[in-house]
Scaffold this motif. Structure first.
Motif, PDB file in Angstrom:
ATOM      1  N   ASP A   1      -3.857   1.786   4.169  1.00 26.80           N
ATOM      2  CA  ASP A   1      -4.937   0.868   4.543  1.00 26.80           C
ATOM      3  C   ASP A   1      -5.153   0.788   6.063  1.00 26.80           C
ATOM      4  O   ASP A   1      -5.699  -0.176   6.577  1.00 26.80           O
ATOM      5  CB  ASP A   1      -4.700  -0.519   3.964  1.00 26.80           C
ATOM      6  CG  ASP A   1      -3.458  -1.195   4.522  1.00 26.80           C
ATOM      7  OD1 ASP A   1      -2.688  -0.542   5.251  1.00 26.80           O
ATOM      8  OD2 ASP A   1      -3.245  -2.383   4.215  1.00 26.80           O
ATOM      9  N   CYS A   2      -4.710   1.811   6.802  1.00 31.95           N
ATOM     10  CA  CYS A   2      -4.888   1.930   8.271  1.00 31.95           C
ATOM     11  C   CYS A   2      -4.119   0.877   9.057  1.00 31.95           C
ATOM     12  O   CYS A   2      -4.548   0.441  10.119  1.00 31.95           O
ATOM     13  CB  CYS A   2      -6.360   1.901   8.653  1.00 31.95           C
ATOM     14  SG  CYS A   2      -7.287   3.255   7.950  1.00 31.95           S
ATOM     15  N   THR A   3      -2.984   0.432   8.541  1.00 32.90           N
ATOM     16  CA  THR A   3      -2.124  -0.484   9.288  1.00 32.90           C
ATOM     17  C   THR A   3      -0.769   0.165   9.502  1.00 32.90           C
ATOM     18  O   THR A   3      -0.358   1.052   8.756  1.00 32.90           O
ATOM     19  CB  THR A   3      -1.910  -1.822   8.548  1.00 32.90           C
ATOM     20  OG1 THR A   3      -1.276  -1.571   7.301  1.00 32.90           O
ATOM     21  CG2 THR A   3      -3.199  -2.561   8.327  1.00 32.90           C
ATOM     22  N   VAL A   4      -0.096  -0.287  10.557  1.00 35.86           N
ATOM     23  CA  VAL A   4       1.276   0.115  10.826  1.00 35.86           C
ATOM     24  C   VAL A   4       2.096  -1.160  10.837  1.00 35.86           C
ATOM     25  O   VAL A   4       1.820  -2.082  11.603  1.00 35.86           O
ATOM     26  CB  VAL A   4       1.406   0.846  12.174  1.00 35.86           C
ATOM     27  CG1 VAL A   4       2.857   1.172  12.470  1.00 35.86           C
ATOM     28  CG2 VAL A   4       0.556   2.108  12.184  1.00 35.86           C
TER      29      VAL A   4
ATOM     30  N   GLU B   1       0.842  -1.200   0.000  1.00 32.22           N
ATOM     31  CA  GLU B   1       0.000   0.000   0.000  1.00 32.22           C
ATOM     32  C   GLU B   1       0.876   1.248   0.000  1.00 32.22           C
ATOM     33  O   GLU B   1       2.079   1.175   0.248  1.00 32.22           O
ATOM     34  CB  GLU B   1      -0.898   0.011   1.249  1.00 32.22           C
ATOM     35  CG  GLU B   1      -1.941  -1.068   1.271  1.00 32.22           C
ATOM     36  CD  GLU B   1      -3.056  -0.834   0.275  1.00 32.22           C
ATOM     37  OE1 GLU B   1      -3.376   0.336  -0.012  1.00 32.22           O
ATOM     38  OE2 GLU B   1      -3.596  -1.816  -0.231  1.00 32.22           O
ATOM     39  N   ASP B   2       0.234   2.401  -0.243  1.00 32.19           N
ATOM     40  CA  ASP B   2       0.951   3.682  -0.187  1.00 32.19           C
ATOM     41  C   ASP B   2       1.387   3.982   1.238  1.00 32.19           C
ATOM     42  O   ASP B   2       0.667   3.705   2.196  1.00 32.19           O
ATOM     43  CB  ASP B   2       0.069   4.815  -0.695  1.00 32.19           C
ATOM     44  CG  ASP B   2      -0.124   4.769  -2.202  1.00 32.19           C
ATOM     45  OD1 ASP B   2       0.642   4.057  -2.873  1.00 32.19           O
ATOM     46  OD2 ASP B   2      -1.038   5.449  -2.691  1.00 32.19           O
ATOM     47  N   ILE B   3       2.560   4.593   1.378  1.00 35.29           N
ATOM     48  CA  ILE B   3       3.123   4.919   2.689  1.00 35.29           C
ATOM     49  C   ILE B   3       2.703   6.332   3.082  1.00 35.29           C
ATOM     50  O   ILE B   3       2.827   7.268   2.295  1.00 35.29           O
ATOM     51  CB  ILE B   3       4.664   4.812   2.651  1.00 35.29           C
ATOM     52  CG1 ILE B   3       5.067   3.379   2.349  1.00 35.29           C
ATOM     53  CG2 ILE B   3       5.269   5.286   3.960  1.00 35.29           C
ATOM     54  CD1 ILE B   3       6.532   3.210   2.069  1.00 35.29           C
ATOM     55  N   LEU B   4       2.231   6.470   4.324  1.00 30.02           N
ATOM     56  CA  LEU B   4       1.860   7.780   4.845  1.00 30.02           C
ATOM     57  C   LEU B   4       2.966   8.372   5.707  1.00 30.02           C
ATOM     58  O   LEU B   4       3.212   9.574   5.670  1.00 30.02           O
ATOM     59  CB  LEU B   4       0.570   7.683   5.671  1.00 30.02           C
ATOM     60  CG  LEU B   4      -0.670   7.229   4.915  1.00 30.02           C
ATOM     61  CD1 LEU B   4      -1.833   7.067   5.881  1.00 30.02           C
ATOM     62  CD2 LEU B   4      -1.013   8.228   3.830  1.00 30.02           C
ATOM     63  N   CYS B   5       3.635   7.546   6.509  1.00 31.36           N
ATOM     64  CA  CYS B   5       4.608   8.052   7.467  1.00 31.36           C
ATOM     65  C   CYS B   5       5.622   6.964   7.814  1.00 31.36           C
ATOM     66  O   CYS B   5       5.285   5.778   7.826  1.00 31.36           O
ATOM     67  CB  CYS B   5       3.855   8.494   8.725  1.00 31.36           C
ATOM     68  SG  CYS B   5       4.876   9.237   9.983  1.00 31.36           S
TER      69      CYS B   5
ATOM     70  N   LEU C   1      15.658  -5.069   8.251  1.00 36.58           N
ATOM     71  CA  LEU C   1      14.353  -4.772   7.644  1.00 36.58           C
ATOM     72  C   LEU C   1      13.447  -6.007   7.658  1.00 36.58           C
ATOM     73  O   LEU C   1      12.558  -6.151   6.846  1.00 36.58           O
ATOM     74  CB  LEU C   1      14.495  -4.228   6.218  1.00 36.58           C
ATOM     75  CG  LEU C   1      15.137  -2.857   6.096  1.00 36.58           C
ATOM     76  CD1 LEU C   1      15.215  -2.444   4.632  1.00 36.58           C
ATOM     77  CD2 LEU C   1      14.388  -1.821   6.895  1.00 36.58           C
ATOM     78  N   LYS C   2      13.671  -6.897   8.618  1.00 38.20           N
ATOM     79  CA  LYS C   2      12.852  -8.093   8.790  1.00 38.20           C
ATOM     80  C   LYS C   2      11.540  -7.695   9.464  1.00 38.20           C
ATOM     81  O   LYS C   2      11.537  -6.940  10.437  1.00 38.20           O
ATOM     82  CB  LYS C   2      13.603  -9.114   9.633  1.00 38.20           C
ATOM     83  CG  LYS C   2      12.882 -10.418   9.789  1.00 38.20           C
ATOM     84  CD  LYS C   2      13.733 -11.387  10.582  1.00 38.20           C
ATOM     85  CE  LYS C   2      12.969 -12.679  10.801  1.00 38.20           C
ATOM     86  NZ  LYS C   2      13.732 -13.601  11.635  1.00 38.20           N
ATOM     87  N   PHE C   3      10.414  -8.221   8.957  1.00 34.72           N
ATOM     88  CA  PHE C   3       9.093  -7.917   9.489  1.00 34.72           C
ATOM     89  C   PHE C   3       8.993  -8.385  10.939  1.00 34.72           C
ATOM     90  O   PHE C   3       9.371  -9.511  11.268  1.00 34.72           O
ATOM     91  CB  PHE C   3       8.026  -8.589   8.629  1.00 34.72           C
ATOM     92  CG  PHE C   3       6.636  -8.381   9.126  1.00 34.72           C
ATOM     93  CD1 PHE C   3       6.005  -7.163   8.935  1.00 34.72           C
ATOM     94  CD2 PHE C   3       5.954  -9.382   9.770  1.00 34.72           C
ATOM     95  CE1 PHE C   3       4.714  -6.955   9.396  1.00 34.72           C
ATOM     96  CE2 PHE C   3       4.673  -9.201  10.219  1.00 34.72           C
ATOM     97  CZ  PHE C   3       4.054  -7.979  10.042  1.00 34.72           C
ATOM     98  N   ALA C   4       8.450  -7.526  11.824  1.00 37.65           N
ATOM     99  CA  ALA C   4       8.304  -7.880  13.237  1.00 37.65           C
ATOM    100  C   ALA C   4       6.843  -8.018  13.628  1.00 37.65           C
ATOM    101  O   ALA C   4       6.455  -8.997  14.256  1.00 37.65           O
ATOM    102  CB  ALA C   4       8.986  -6.841  14.110  1.00 37.65           C
ATOM    103  N   LEU C   5       5.983  -7.022  13.256  1.00 39.47           N
ATOM    104  CA  LEU C   5       4.599  -7.085  13.662  1.00 39.47           C
ATOM    105  C   LEU C   5       3.760  -6.110  12.859  1.00 39.47           C
ATOM    106  O   LEU C   5       4.286  -5.167  12.265  1.00 39.47           O
ATOM    107  CB  LEU C   5       4.516  -6.830  15.164  1.00 39.47           C
ATOM    108  CG  LEU C   5       3.909  -5.635  15.790  1.00 39.47           C
ATOM    109  CD1 LEU C   5       2.661  -6.151  16.502  1.00 39.47           C
ATOM    110  CD2 LEU C   5       4.830  -5.078  16.864  1.00 39.47           C
ATOM    111  N   SER C   6       2.458  -6.357  12.832  1.00 37.96           N
ATOM    112  CA  SER C   6       1.530  -5.499  12.102  1.00 37.96           C
ATOM    113  C   SER C   6       0.429  -5.054  13.056  1.00 37.96           C
ATOM    114  O   SER C   6      -0.136  -5.862  13.791  1.00 37.96           O
ATOM    115  CB  SER C   6       0.924  -6.258  10.922  1.00 37.96           C
ATOM    116  OG  SER C   6       0.084  -5.419  10.187  1.00 37.96           O
TER     117      SER C   6
END
Length: 88
Positions: free
Chosen positions: A68-71, A44-48, A79-84
């Motif tokens: 999409d209202c997720t962080v 998705e597009d990045i806001l911040c 840059l390994k994914f940790a949590l959503s």
């Protein structure tokens, strides 16, 4: 020192590394540089984009707020994914 920036299409995070190089002699000028090291693609597009406030370099986290209202939270070094976080 490293930093992050959004890409032109707003769907990626660029990891940048800042460098300082000085000349061999005392009168040589100091050169500053910024080098692109990695790109993290998002769906998705990045806001911040924000860093955590932790002092330890190994525990530093990167939070990316998406349209999409997720962080999405990533480890800064790999840059390994940790949590959503949904609905934020």
């Amino acid at each position: 020192k490293s930093s992050e920036s959004g890409t032109e299409d707003s769907k990626g995070v660029k990891k940048l590394k800042e460098t300082v190089q000085s000349g061999a002699s005392e009168k040589a000028k100091v050169e500053l540089g910024i080098f692109h090291t990695r790109t993290l693609k998002m769906s998705e597009d990045i806001l911040c984009i924000r860093y955590s406030k932790h002092k330890g370099k190994k525990k530093l986290m990167l939070a990316v707020a998406l349209l999409d209202c997720t962080v999405k939270v990533f480890h800064d070094d790999s840059l390994k994914f940790a949590l959503s976080l949904y609905g934020h």
